[in-house]
Design an enzyme around this catalytic site. Structure first.
Site, PDB file in Angstrom:
ATOM      1  N   HIS A  86       0.857  -1.161   0.052  1.00 61.75           N
ATOM      2  CA  HIS A  86       0.100   0.000   0.124  1.00 61.75           C
ATOM      3  C   HIS A  86       0.858   1.162   0.028  1.00 61.75           C
ATOM      4  O   HIS A  86       1.855   1.259   0.758  1.00 61.75           O
ATOM      5  CB  HIS A  86      -0.981  -0.025   1.266  1.00 61.75           C
ATOM      6  N   GLU A 138      -4.349   1.515  -7.803  1.00 63.49           N
ATOM      7  CA  GLU A 138      -4.528   2.797  -7.015  1.00 63.49           C
ATOM      8  C   GLU A 138      -3.435   3.872  -6.979  1.00 63.49           C
ATOM      9  O   GLU A 138      -2.593   3.669  -6.238  1.00 63.49           O
ATOM     10  CB  GLU A 138      -4.772   2.269  -5.484  1.00 63.49           C
TER      11      GLU A 138
HETATM   12  P1  PGA Z   1      -9.869   5.767   0.490  1.00 68.13           P
HETATM   13  O1  PGA Z   1      -8.558   4.630   0.865  1.00 68.13           O
HETATM   14  O2  PGA Z   1     -10.918   4.901  -0.091  1.00 68.13           O
HETATM   15  O3  PGA Z   1     -10.274   6.176   1.678  1.00 68.13           O
HETATM   16  O4  PGA Z   1      -9.370   6.622  -0.726  1.00 68.13           O
HETATM   17  C1  PGA Z   1      -8.341   3.741  -0.157  1.00 68.13           C
HETATM   18  C2  PGA Z   1      -7.459   2.567   0.529  1.00 68.13           C
HETATM   19  O5  PGA Z   1      -7.756   2.312   1.435  1.00 68.13           O
HETATM   20  O6  PGA Z   1      -6.174   2.513  -0.199  1.00 68.13           O
END
Ligand code: PGA
Length: 235
Positions: A86, A138
């Site tokens: 992450h 992401e």
């Molecule tokens: P979010 O977080 O939905 O608050 O943007 C995304 C994530 O957990 O990486």
């Protein structure tokens, strides 16, 4: 393919009592969707009834690593998935790659994050069999907590998933690539959830609000059953 909806609680909630409540209220059954809850390590044991994921793991199976958690520890708590790489952890690709490998060799499904092609390739370097690999596209600028963030458009997220699938297909085979879930994460909420045409979603902030989270899950499930019906009529 079943859609995966991953709740990433990050460093929340603050107490065990709140965690118990959040687990209970996040217990949502919806056709065609598997909900995976990723609480902080200390609350994993409270989630006995859930499909569980951890938010990190150490890349070594054993050893003197103060403060770390191993794959066997996670497996002993019935954890099936692990978030790996992450962007909030700020790890380099080589470390992420080692974590991906230890998960796959020990039978845990890594949920591997990537923001572009280069990162995806580096993180999967030398991974010979994808096992139960899950990917999450992401870009950090789409994460709700980041300054000036905005969600990636559904079109862009979809085209990144196509690119990722092509990379997987070249690396493994078409068949294996088609079996890998590619999710989108970043500012997912109940209004935008059903516009993403990927294999599921990773939800941060909105997963801490059970009412909103339930809406996300049911919206995705409804869209999915609708698509299945259309497919059945055509087929
Ligand atoms: P979010 O977080 O939905 O608050 O943007 C995304 C994530 O957990 O990486």
């Amino acid at each position: 393919m079943t859609k995966l909806i991953v709740a990433n609680w990050k460093m929340n909630p603050e107490t065990r009592t709140e965690a118990d409540r959040l687990f209970k209220e996040s217990r949502i059954k919806a056709p065609g969707v598997e909900v995976i809850i990723c609480p902080p390590f200390v609350f994993l044991e409270n989630g006995r009834k859930e499909s569980l994921g951890a938010q990190d793991v150490h890349w070594k199976k054993k050893g003197p690593f103060t403060g770390s958690i191993s794959v066997s520890m996670l497996k002993s708590l019935n954890v099936k998935y692990v978030i790996v790489g992450h962007s909030e952890r700020e790890e380099d690709d080589r470390l992420v790659n080692k974590k991906v490998k230890v998960c796959l060799s020990e039978g845990l499904a890594p949920i591997v994050f990537f923001k572009n092609r280069q990162e995806l390739e580096a993180r999967l370097e030398g991974v010979r069999r994808p096992g139960r690999l899950v990917l999450t596209y992401e870009p950090p600028e789409s994460i709700s907590a980041n300054k000036g963030s905005r969600p990636t458009s559904p079109e862009e997220a979809f085209s990144m998933s196509i690119l990722a699938r092509r990379i997987l297909s070249n690396k493994y085979s078409r068949g294996l690539a088609d079996g890998i879930h590619i999710l989108y994460g970043g500012s997912v909420d109940s209004r935008n959830a059903s516009s993403y045409e990927l294999d599921g979603l990773l939800v941060g902030r909105a997963s801490l609000n059970p009412r909103v989270f339930k809406k996300i899950v049911t919206n995705v499930s409804q869209k999915f059953s609708h698509q299945e019906q259309k497919g059945a009529v055509k087929g």
